[in-house]
Scaffold this motif. Structure first.
Motif, short mmCIF file in Angstrom:
data_model
loop_
_atom_site.label_atom_id
_atom_site.label_comp_id
_atom_site.label_asym_id
_atom_site.label_seq_id
_atom_site.Cartn_x
_atom_site.Cartn_y
_atom_site.Cartn_z
N THR A 36 0.84 -1.19 0.00
CA THR A 36 0.00 0.00 0.00
C THR A 36 0.88 1.25 0.00
N LEU A 37 0.29 2.35 -0.36
CA LEU A 37 1.00 3.62 -0.32
C LEU A 37 1.42 3.95 1.12
N ASP A 38 0.59 3.59 2.09
CA ASP A 38 0.95 3.81 3.50
C ASP A 38 2.20 3.01 3.88
N GLU A 39 2.30 1.77 3.41
CA GLU A 39 3.51 0.97 3.68
C GLU A 39 4.73 1.62 3.04
N PHE A 40 4.56 2.09 1.81
CA PHE A 40 5.66 2.77 1.13
C PHE A 40 6.10 4.00 1.92
N ASN A 41 5.13 4.80 2.36
CA ASN A 41 5.44 6.04 3.08
C ASN A 41 6.05 5.80 4.45
N SER A 42 5.79 4.66 5.05
CA SER A 42 6.28 4.42 6.41
C SER A 42 7.46 3.45 6.47
N GLN A 43 8.05 3.11 5.32
CA GLN A 43 9.16 2.16 5.36
C GLN A 43 10.34 2.75 6.12
N PRO A 44 10.99 1.93 6.93
CA PRO A 44 12.13 2.42 7.71
C PRO A 44 13.37 2.56 6.83
N VAL A 45 14.23 3.50 7.22
CA VAL A 45 15.51 3.66 6.53
C VAL A 45 16.51 4.26 7.50
N ASP A 46 17.73 3.78 7.42
CA ASP A 46 18.83 4.30 8.23
C ASP A 46 19.80 4.99 7.28
N PHE A 47 19.67 6.30 7.15
CA PHE A 47 20.50 7.04 6.21
C PHE A 47 21.98 7.07 6.61
N ASP A 48 22.31 6.60 7.80
CA ASP A 48 23.71 6.56 8.22
C ASP A 48 24.41 5.29 7.75
N SER A 49 23.67 4.37 7.18
CA SER A 49 24.24 3.14 6.63
C SER A 49 24.35 3.30 5.12
N ASP A 50 24.67 2.22 4.45
CA ASP A 50 24.64 2.20 2.99
C ASP A 50 24.00 0.89 2.58
N ILE A 51 22.95 0.99 1.78
CA ILE A 51 22.29 -0.19 1.24
C ILE A 51 22.38 -0.07 -0.28
N LYS A 148 14.99 9.85 -15.94
CA LYS A 148 15.68 10.42 -14.79
C LYS A 148 17.17 10.17 -14.96
N ARG A 149 17.97 11.18 -14.61
CA ARG A 149 19.44 11.10 -14.65
C ARG A 149 19.96 11.58 -13.31
N PHE A 150 20.84 10.80 -12.71
CA PHE A 150 21.42 11.25 -11.45
C PHE A 150 22.75 10.56 -11.22
N LYS A 151 23.58 11.26 -10.45
CA LYS A 151 24.90 10.74 -10.10
C LYS A 151 24.78 9.75 -8.96
N ILE A 152 25.53 8.67 -9.10
CA ILE A 152 25.62 7.67 -8.05
C ILE A 152 27.03 7.74 -7.49
N GLY A 153 27.12 8.02 -6.23
CA GLY A 153 28.41 8.05 -5.56
C GLY A 153 28.51 6.93 -4.55
N ASN A 154 29.67 6.83 -3.90
CA ASN A 154 29.80 5.78 -2.89
C ASN A 154 30.46 6.27 -1.60
N THR A 155 30.42 7.59 -1.41
CA THR A 155 30.87 8.12 -0.13
C THR A 155 29.65 8.63 0.63
N LYS A 156 29.78 8.74 1.93
CA LYS A 156 28.65 9.17 2.74
C LYS A 156 28.08 10.51 2.27
N GLU A 157 28.95 11.37 1.75
CA GLU A 157 28.52 12.71 1.32
C GLU A 157 27.77 12.71 -0.01
N ASP A 158 27.95 11.68 -0.83
CA ASP A 158 27.31 11.73 -2.15
C ASP A 158 26.40 10.54 -2.44
#
Length: 180
Positions: A36-51, A148-158
């Motif tokens: 559901t859209l509610d599940e999508f909106n409430s999915q957990p994420v830890d932005f301090d990690s890298d997935i 869509k075009r976007f840069k993919i980096g692999n450091t915490k800053e990008d």
């Protein structure tokens, strides 16, 4: 660099449209998703990690990457992208049934400039976290082809964290333009 809703290259969409036609008999048998859209909106994420790779909460997404890796039409699309002067990798070809999502991820295992061509019917949401401002941004897909075009980096800053929700059927083709 994040460019959303770029103008699609008709040469690319014409070639990719044929691959969509090819897989249509397979996807007609697939059911709708259950996210559901509610599940999508409430999915957990830890932005301090890298997935690096996103997950599919249920077995609803269909990948045609291996089936089309050596397809002549995909090779022609790669040649078009090579006009940029960069090496190009074909990264994915997914079909998302209605009501499916891919969880938050960064693609940090494949740095470069990612270019996604998506064919959308019924709407979708591409949600990303701006690596500079940390703002969460929703981009709603329009009917038809979206780019869509976007840069993919692999450091915490990008790291470019992003997630996807498909309201209706969605075909996604991902290409990576390798940076020097």
């Amino acid at each position: 660099m994040i460019e959303i809703n770029c103008e699609p290259d008709k040469r690319v969409t014409d070639l990719l449209a044929w691959t969509v036609r090819d897989v249509f008999p397979f996807i007609k048998k697939l059911s709708r998703g259950e996210t559901t859209l509610d599940e999508f909106n409430s999915q957990p994420v830890d932005f301090d990690s890298d997935i690096p790779l996103g997950g599919i909460p249920r077995d609803e997404l269909t990948s045609f990457l291996e089936l089309y890796r050596d397809d002549d039409r995909i090779k022609q699309v790669i040649e078009i992208f090579k006009e940029s002067g960069k090496a190009v990798q074909f990264r994915n070809f997914y079909y998302y049934p209605p009501n499916t999502m891919m969880t938050w991820h960064t693609n940090s295992n494949a740095i470069g400039t990612r270019v996604y061509y998506t064919l959308v019917s019924g709407g979708d949401i591409f949600r990303y976290r701006d690596p500079i401002t940390k703002e969460i941004v929703d981009v709603k897909g329009k009917e038809g082809w979206n780019v869509k075009r976007f840069k993919i980096g692999n450091t915490k800053e990008d790291l470019l964290w992003h997630t996807i929700y498909a309201n209706g059927p969605r075909f996604s083709f991902g290409f990576n333009l390798l940076d020097d």
